[in-house]
Design a protein around this motif. Structure first.
Motif, mmCIF file in Angstrom:
data_model
loop_
_atom_site.group_PDB
_atom_site.id
_atom_site.type_symbol
_atom_site.label_atom_id
_atom_site.label_comp_id
_atom_site.label_asym_id
_atom_site.label_seq_id
_atom_site.Cartn_x
_atom_site.Cartn_y
_atom_site.Cartn_z
ATOM 1 N N LEU A 41 0.826 -1.206 0.000
ATOM 2 C CA LEU A 41 0.000 0.000 0.000
ATOM 3 C C LEU A 41 0.857 1.252 0.000
ATOM 4 C CD1 LEU A 41 -2.649 -1.067 2.672
ATOM 5 C CD2 LEU A 41 -2.957 -1.024 0.192
ATOM 6 N N ASP A 42 0.238 2.372 -0.385
ATOM 7 C CA ASP A 42 0.874 3.676 -0.335
ATOM 8 C C ASP A 42 0.178 4.541 0.712
ATOM 9 O OD1 ASP A 42 2.574 2.941 -2.350
ATOM 10 O OD2 ASP A 42 1.428 3.926 -3.934
ATOM 11 N N ALA A 43 0.873 5.560 1.183
ATOM 12 C CA ALA A 43 0.346 6.393 2.271
ATOM 13 C C ALA A 43 -0.946 7.096 1.897
ATOM 14 C CB ALA A 43 1.402 7.410 2.693
ATOM 15 N N LEU A 44 -1.143 7.433 0.636
ATOM 16 C CA LEU A 44 -2.326 8.183 0.220
ATOM 17 C C LEU A 44 -3.462 7.301 -0.282
ATOM 18 C CD1 LEU A 44 -0.697 11.221 -1.635
ATOM 19 C CD2 LEU A 44 -1.628 11.148 0.688
ATOM 20 N N ASP A 45 -3.333 5.992 -0.184
ATOM 21 C CA ASP A 45 -4.358 5.122 -0.754
ATOM 22 C C ASP A 45 -5.726 5.328 -0.116
ATOM 23 O OD1 ASP A 45 -2.681 4.038 -2.614
ATOM 24 O OD2 ASP A 45 -2.327 2.162 -1.543
ATOM 25 N N SER A 46 -5.785 5.499 1.197
ATOM 26 C CA SER A 46 -7.083 5.686 1.855
ATOM 27 C C SER A 46 -7.736 7.003 1.473
ATOM 28 C CB SER A 46 -6.933 5.621 3.372
ATOM 29 O OG SER A 46 -6.622 4.322 3.803
ATOM 30 N N ALA A 47 -6.944 7.962 1.029
ATOM 31 C CA ALA A 47 -7.487 9.255 0.612
ATOM 32 C C ALA A 47 -8.108 9.198 -0.773
ATOM 33 C CB ALA A 47 -6.391 10.313 0.644
ATOM 34 N N ALA A 48 -8.224 8.011 -1.345
ATOM 35 C CA ALA A 48 -8.942 7.868 -2.616
ATOM 36 C C ALA A 48 -10.386 8.318 -2.468
ATOM 37 C CB ALA A 48 -8.884 6.417 -3.086
ATOM 38 N N SER A 49 -10.923 8.247 -1.242
ATOM 39 C CA SER A 49 -12.278 8.707 -0.950
ATOM 40 C C SER A 49 -12.246 9.553 0.303
ATOM 41 C CB SER A 49 -13.216 7.511 -0.763
ATOM 42 O OG SER A 49 -14.496 7.929 -0.313
ATOM 43 N N ASP A 50 -13.357 10.261 0.581
ATOM 44 C CA ASP A 50 -13.445 10.996 1.840
ATOM 45 C C ASP A 50 -13.870 10.084 2.992
ATOM 46 O OD1 ASP A 50 -15.964 10.689 0.762
ATOM 47 O OD2 ASP A 50 -16.671 12.696 1.259
ATOM 48 N N HIS A 51 -14.333 8.874 2.679
ATOM 49 C CA HIS A 51 -14.600 7.861 3.688
ATOM 50 C C HIS A 51 -13.491 6.814 3.655
ATOM 51 C CE1 HIS A 51 -18.981 8.685 4.672
ATOM 52 N NE2 HIS A 51 -18.758 9.490 3.667
ATOM 53 N N LEU A 52 -13.310 6.121 4.765
ATOM 54 C CA LEU A 52 -12.302 5.078 4.866
ATOM 55 C C LEU A 52 -12.951 3.702 4.753
ATOM 56 C CD1 LEU A 52 -10.364 6.561 7.906
ATOM 57 C CD2 LEU A 52 -9.631 6.622 5.510
ATOM 58 N N PRO A 53 -12.212 2.724 4.236
ATOM 59 C CA PRO A 53 -12.753 1.364 4.178
ATOM 60 C C PRO A 53 -12.858 0.754 5.573
ATOM 61 C CG PRO A 53 -10.469 1.407 3.423
ATOM 62 C CD PRO A 53 -10.877 2.830 3.621
ATOM 63 N N VAL A 54 -14.018 0.146 5.843
ATOM 64 C CA VAL A 54 -14.279 -0.541 7.106
ATOM 65 C C VAL A 54 -14.293 -2.039 6.818
ATOM 66 C CG1 VAL A 54 -15.890 -0.823 9.020
ATOM 67 C CG2 VAL A 54 -15.657 1.410 7.898
ATOM 68 N N VAL A 55 -13.490 -2.798 7.557
ATOM 69 C CA VAL A 55 -13.308 -4.225 7.277
ATOM 70 C C VAL A 55 -13.685 -5.042 8.508
ATOM 71 C CG1 VAL A 55 -11.670 -6.016 6.582
ATOM 72 C CG2 VAL A 55 -11.448 -3.687 5.660
ATOM 73 N N VAL A 56 -14.496 -6.077 8.308
ATOM 74 C CA VAL A 56 -14.904 -6.962 9.399
ATOM 75 C C VAL A 56 -14.831 -8.408 8.917
ATOM 76 C CG1 VAL A 56 -16.780 -7.652 10.946
ATOM 77 C CG2 VAL A 56 -16.424 -5.230 10.429
ATOM 78 N N ASP A 57 -14.187 -9.259 9.703
ATOM 79 C CA ASP A 57 -14.103 -10.704 9.421
ATOM 80 C C ASP A 57 -15.067 -11.443 10.342
ATOM 81 O OD1 ASP A 57 -12.090 -9.992 7.701
ATOM 82 O OD2 ASP A 57 -10.469 -10.763 8.961
ATOM 83 N N LEU A 58 -15.859 -12.335 9.758
ATOM 84 C CA LEU A 58 -16.873 -13.077 10.511
ATOM 85 C C LEU A 58 -16.754 -14.564 10.221
ATOM 86 C CD1 LEU A 58 -19.868 -10.709 9.694
ATOM 87 C CD2 LEU A 58 -18.603 -10.791 11.854
ATOM 88 N N ARG A 59 -16.867 -15.374 11.261
ATOM 89 C CA ARG A 59 -16.840 -16.820 11.090
ATOM 90 C C ARG A 59 -18.066 -17.421 11.762
ATOM 91 N NH1 ARG A 59 -12.142 -19.881 14.202
ATOM 92 N NH2 ARG A 59 -13.502 -21.624 13.665
ATOM 93 N N PRO A 60 -18.566 -18.550 11.241
ATOM 94 C CA PRO A 60 -19.770 -19.145 11.831
ATOM 95 C C PRO A 60 -19.492 -19.735 13.200
ATOM 96 C CG PRO A 60 -18.903 -20.536 10.079
ATOM 97 C CD PRO A 60 -18.098 -19.277 10.046
ATOM 98 N N ILE A 61 -20.477 -19.615 14.058
ATOM 99 C CA ILE A 61 -20.425 -20.256 15.364
ATOM 100 C C ILE A 61 -20.970 -21.667 15.201
ATOM 101 C CG2 ILE A 61 -21.316 -20.231 17.723
ATOM 102 C CD1 ILE A 61 -21.653 -17.193 17.426
ATOM 103 N N ALA A 62 -20.198 -22.658 15.625
ATOM 104 C CA ALA A 62 -20.646 -24.039 15.506
ATOM 105 C C ALA A 62 -21.873 -24.252 16.388
ATOM 106 C CB ALA A 62 -19.534 -24.992 15.916
#
Length: 471
Positions: free
Chosen positions: A436-457
């Motif tokens: 990544l580059d330092a200015l990549d998140s500035a591609a938009s005025d919002h930032l990417p939000v990331v969430v990882d989810l796994r099933p509960i057995a």
């Protein structure tokens, strides 16, 4: 060593033994402040706590809140450089919402600044009785034209009842960026990424978006503001096929008759959500900005929604009332998809524009889980930073705030990782390892939000129950 750094480092070493209080995370919850504390210098940041006698929408109110922050080289000095912030000035045709910030040097020279120039963060975004404000200490010194200071005095005018006046010793400055590692996806989890992409910006500046998608490799992308003219789902699909070619399968995009929202995934789509979701009874008649789909993900059949609630307005405004109506319609649409297609999970994310009441989050999530309980909101903090924000682009006078959220079925899913990616907060060596580059998140005025989810057995017949997902 430069004089400024030496002085700051020496001062930090002197004050470090005194800094035993719990660190303050800028999240809009003031419970981690000490009783009566209204001003703190910590980790290179100046942090301010504001209190009000009643609930206010600080990001949208028309009554200004003047703050004056005076810096002193000498505690006995009667004069020193200062910073004046007027929060929530009335919006004019020439100025979108943003504070008025004026720096006054020791010689009396005055100049107006942007929120970016002092790295201003205000939390929460929604209406509240207490707020947290954060200013970068390095940026503050540069703004008022000094190398360092020993004390800071803050004065707040009505209608704030807190802090009134407070004086503290200043700590040392800190690096603007920090080491970080991008969380890896759990083998049993699926990754969701929500991103308001600012008026179809991937079409004009694709590189930052492409690098972030490549680094994060989401299973589902929840998109807002990808709309320009007659742009169709096929156009978004074509962009993803070119710039996110790492996906194992071909991209499918659900882009309904609603402005700018889409759901994209390389996994099999079982059903698309409604072309239009309506929210009657408000001052606007456009369809709710909701894109939805039922997707067969590795973790199971999942209803997914990408949402963009009505912008702007303060508590009780017509815009706020519209958001409440939209939240009901979104919830009902998700529940119908869940029941019609026998979904095992529900995930909803996007730009909730929470400048009024936070009740929109509760309403959108109410009863949408697979067991009829509310969805749970993930807890993504900015990577390499002790703060929660998802909005604020350098150069646009944006105050850093939190507008974007992801919720999920906690009856069937567990959150294994979550983060907000602001590449400007991460040091160069860490960014290089991420591609990544330092200015990549500035591609938009919002930032990417990331969430990882796994099933509960789920416990089987004769099982004693319990979550075996950690096995």
């Amino acid at each position: 060593m430069p004089a400024r750094l030496f002085r700051s480092a020496a001062l930090f070493a002197l004050l470090a033994p005194m800094c035993t209080a719990q660190p303050i995370v800028i999240d809009g919850d003031t419970a981690d402040w000490n009783e009566g504390e209204t001003l703190r210098c910590e980790g290179g940041w100046l942090k301010v706590r504001l209190g009000f006698p009643s609930t206010v929408s600080l990001h949208a109110m028309t009554q200004a809140v003047p703050l004056t922050l005076s810096l002193r080289d000498d505690a006995d000095s009667l004069r020193g450089p200062k910073l004046e912030l007027v929060l929530s000035p009335p919006r004019t045709e020439e100025r979108r919402w943003g504070p008025i910030i004026v720096a006054t040097a020791a010689d009396g020279t005055r100049r107006e600044l942007t929120a970016t120039e002092i790295d201003l963060h205000v939390a929460p975004t929604a209406a509240a009785t207490a707020y947290e404000i954060r200013i970068g200490l390095d940026e503050l010194y540069e703004a008022v034209g000094i190398e360092a200071a020993e004390t800071a005095t803050l004065e707040a005018s009505a209608p704030a009842t807190n802090p009134g006046r407070a004086t503290i010793d200043l700590c040392g400055t800190a690096a603007d960026t920090a080491r970080a590692e991008l969380p890896q996806i759990d083998a049993a989890a699926d990754r969701f990424l929500a991103w308001n992409v600012l008026w179809s910006s991937p079409l004009e500046t694709p590189d930052g978006f492409a690098r972030i998608l490549d680094a994060t490799r989401p299973d589902v992308v929840l998109i807002q503001e990808w709309d320009r003219g007659e742009l169709a789902a096929d156009d978004v699909t074509a962009w993803l096929e070119e710039h996110a070619a790492w996906a194992d399968g071909s991209w499918s995009v659900q882009k309904p008759d609603a402005w700018g929202v889409a759901v994209a995934t390389p996994h099999p789509v079982v059903a698309m959500g409604p072309e239009q979701t309506l929210a009657p009874g408000s001052d606007w008649d456009f369809p709710v900005r909701l894109a939805s789909a039922v997707i067969d993900l590795p973790m199971g059949r999942t209803v997914v929604g990408s949402v963009h609630l009505k912008c702007c307005g303060s508590l009780g405004s017509p815009e706020d009332e519209r958001r409440l109506v939209e939240s009901v319609a979104i919830r009902d649409a998700l529940i119908k998809l869940r029941d019609t297609h026998g979904a095992e999970h529900v995930v909803l994310g996007g730009d909730f524009n929470t400048s009024g009441t936070l009740a929109v989050l509760d309403i959108a999530a109410a009863g949408a889980d697979v067991d009829g309980s509310p969805l749970t909101y993930a807890d993504p903090r900015v990577l390499a930073d002790a703060a929660y924000y998802t909005f604020g682009r350098p150069g646009m006078n944006n105050v850093r705030t939190r507008l974007d959220f992801i919720s999920y079925s906690d009856a069937s899913l567990a959150e294994t990782a979550s983060f907000v990616l602001d590449t400007a907060r991460i040091n160069g060596s860490s960014l290089a390892s991420m591609g990544l580059d330092a200015l990549d998140s500035a591609a938009s005025d919002h930032l990417p939000v990331v969430v990882d989810l796994r099933p509960i057995a789920q416990p089987g017949p004769g099982s004693s129950g319990g979550d075996s997902s950690a096995e």
